[in-house]
Enzyme design. Structure first.
Site, PDB file in Angstrom:
ATOM      1  N   GLU A 208       0.510  -0.864  -0.016  1.00 34.47           N
ATOM      2  CA  GLU A 208      -0.081  -0.162  -0.063  1.00 34.47           C
ATOM      3  C   GLU A 208       1.117   1.172  -0.138  1.00 34.47           C
ATOM      4  O   GLU A 208       1.459   1.504   1.291  1.00 34.47           O
ATOM      5  CB  GLU A 208      -0.851  -0.117   1.304  1.00 34.47           C
ATOM      6  N   CYS A 242      -1.915   9.403   2.620  1.00 35.94           N
ATOM      7  CA  CYS A 242      -1.390   8.799   1.794  1.00 35.94           C
ATOM      8  C   CYS A 242      -2.637   8.831   0.449  1.00 35.94           C
ATOM      9  O   CYS A 242      -2.693   9.170  -0.782  1.00 35.94           O
ATOM     10  CB  CYS A 242      -1.378   7.384   1.222  1.00 35.94           C
TER      11      CYS A 242
END
Length: 453
Positions: A208, A242
């Site tokens: 990720e 993110c």
């Protein structure tokens, strides 16, 4: 790292206790209870590390974690059950099944930006999958790391779930071990290091990562609402998210209006927090200096104030930024938002396509044709239409990147799937044995051609 821990966990895994679905559900309930009991302490740790308010800590860390655990507990018995699938006529007499097999011992390496949620949410998937787990929290958020270590050690046996604290050398030592699965959340650069280490043992991974996630504001968008939602998604956690919008492309016809509304909503949502000292801080002085340098790469039209002693940078908006400047060469990961204008949508699509696939993309428009053109025509991990960030808050959607922004996905069922291997089993009848596969000849070939149609 002491390799005895890995051996201890592997030995325990092979005893088979973690495979029992009732056991997994019990452990998930224990984890949720442990977090609930320590909720105040965890919020205090998040404030000390990142200056997160209790409200923001619950909204972005604890709340999603509770939701994920509850969702998985509800659905796990169904997910974990072997699934019977169709068998072709060529395999007459047999039955086909898919079993979800735990990987074994999983390694979860967590980042610093959401240090609680991004450490424990993958562990929820690992527990659901029937694995043992080693957790490596971020050393950049030491108070939260310490709390996670205490919570885990008081709730689970080390042979089942353990926390290993430390800096870069600890991560390197862990990656040198032969884990059965690695789940990493962090930067693209470190993701490549993790993947390289995993390749030595051909260990499967979920990565990720991140990237420069664009927000695109069409001239037919509800400009005020778009500005409000972009401001919230971008400057939440001081931009250290993110999936935060990294930059905005706004149609030239509504650019001035859009920037005015950005200013209004920044003041409305964050001015009070800044004045009270409740706005999240930048995680380290190194990141603080990097972000300050970006403010030299264009015109700061909103914000730009900063306080080194507190490592705080106010929500800032920039214009007249060029793509060859440092701010546009890497993920910003802070409260600085470049805004570009465009006249034709194809210009924006070309810019996005020429760069690595972003983790997220946000489209603001009331025009369904524009929506479909961008959603279907651009590569990215996931995103929203007329919102930001919220796609990762539902357990019903897979969350993950594409290309440089990551591989694999999790949340809800996808977390269970990530931490299990789909094992195919064909159960053959012993009541009869068709001779076709044993004998070769013209008649056999005719029959085989019919069977394999």
């Amino acid at each position: 790292m002491d390799d005895r821990l890995l051996k201890k966990q592997r030995d325990y895994f092979f005893q088979g206790e973690t495979r029992d679905v009732a056991f997994r559900i019990k452990q998930l309930k224990k984890l949720k209870k442990a977090v609930e009991v320590r909720e105040t302490e965890l919020m205090d740790a998040l404030r000390m590390d990142l200056n997160k308010s209790k409200e923001e800590a619950f909204l972005t860390e604890l709340g999603p974690l509770y939701q994920e655990i509850g969702h998985i507990i509800k659905h796990l018995p169904k997910w974990a059950k072997e699934k019977k699938v169709e068998t072709p006529v060529s395999q007459i007499g047999s039955e086909s099944y898919i079993y979800h097999e735990p990987h074994g011992v999983a390694l979860v390496i967590a980042p610093w930006n959401y240090p609680l949620q991004l450490a424990l949410a993958p562990v929820v998937g690992s527990i659901a999958g029937g694995n043992c787990t080693v957790i490596k929290p971020s050393e950049l958020t030491p108070h939260t790391s310490k709390m996670i270590a205490a919570l885990v050690s008081e709730t689970f046996s080390e042979e089942y779930i353990a926390v290993v604290e430390g800096a870069v050398e600890t991560s390197q030592a862990l990656l040198a071990e032969r884990f059965d699965y690695i789940f990493f959340t962090g930067s693209v650069a470190i993701g490549k290091v993790v993947m390289e280490a995993a390749s030595k043992h051909l260990t499967p991974v979920t990565l990720e990562l991140g990237g420069k996630s664009p927000a695109i504001v069409d001239k037919k968008a509800k400009v005020d609402l778009a500005a409000r939602r972009i401001v919230w998604g971008k400057f939440l956690n001081a931009g250290q998210t993110c999936v935060a919008p990294d930059y905005v492309y706004v149609h030239e016809d509504v650019k001035d209006q859009f920037i005015k509304r950005l200013d209004y909503h920044i003041q409305d949502l964050f001015r009070s927090k800044l004045e009270k000292g409740e706005y999240p801080r930048i995680v380290s002085e190194r990141h603080f200096d990097r972000l300050l340098s970006f403010l030299q790469d264009g015109d700061v039209v909103i914000g730009g104030q900063h306080e080194r002693d507190m490592l705080v940078i106010s929500p800032s908006v920039m214009t007249n930024v060029e793509w060859d400047q440092p701010i546009m060469q890497e993920e910003i990961f802070g409260p600085v938002l470049p805004v570009f204008s465009y006249s034709k949508l194809d210009e924006v699509m070309t810019v996005v396509r020429e760069r690595p696939s972003p983790l997220a993309l946000y489209v603001f428009t009331e025009d369904k044709k524009v929506e479909e053109k961008l959603v279907q025509g651009l590569p990215f991990g996931g995103g929203c239409v007329n919102d930001t960030v919220m796609h990762l808050a539902t357990p019903h959607l897979p969350f993950g990147g594409k290309g440089e922004s990551g591989m694999g996905a999790y949340h809800g069922y996808e977390s269970f799937a990530a931490f299990t291997h789909r094992k195919s089993i064909l159960k053959q009848s012993t009541s009869f044995d068709l001779p076709l596969r044993y004998k070769q000849g013209r008649l056999t070939m005719k029959l085989l051609r019919k069977l394999f149609q």
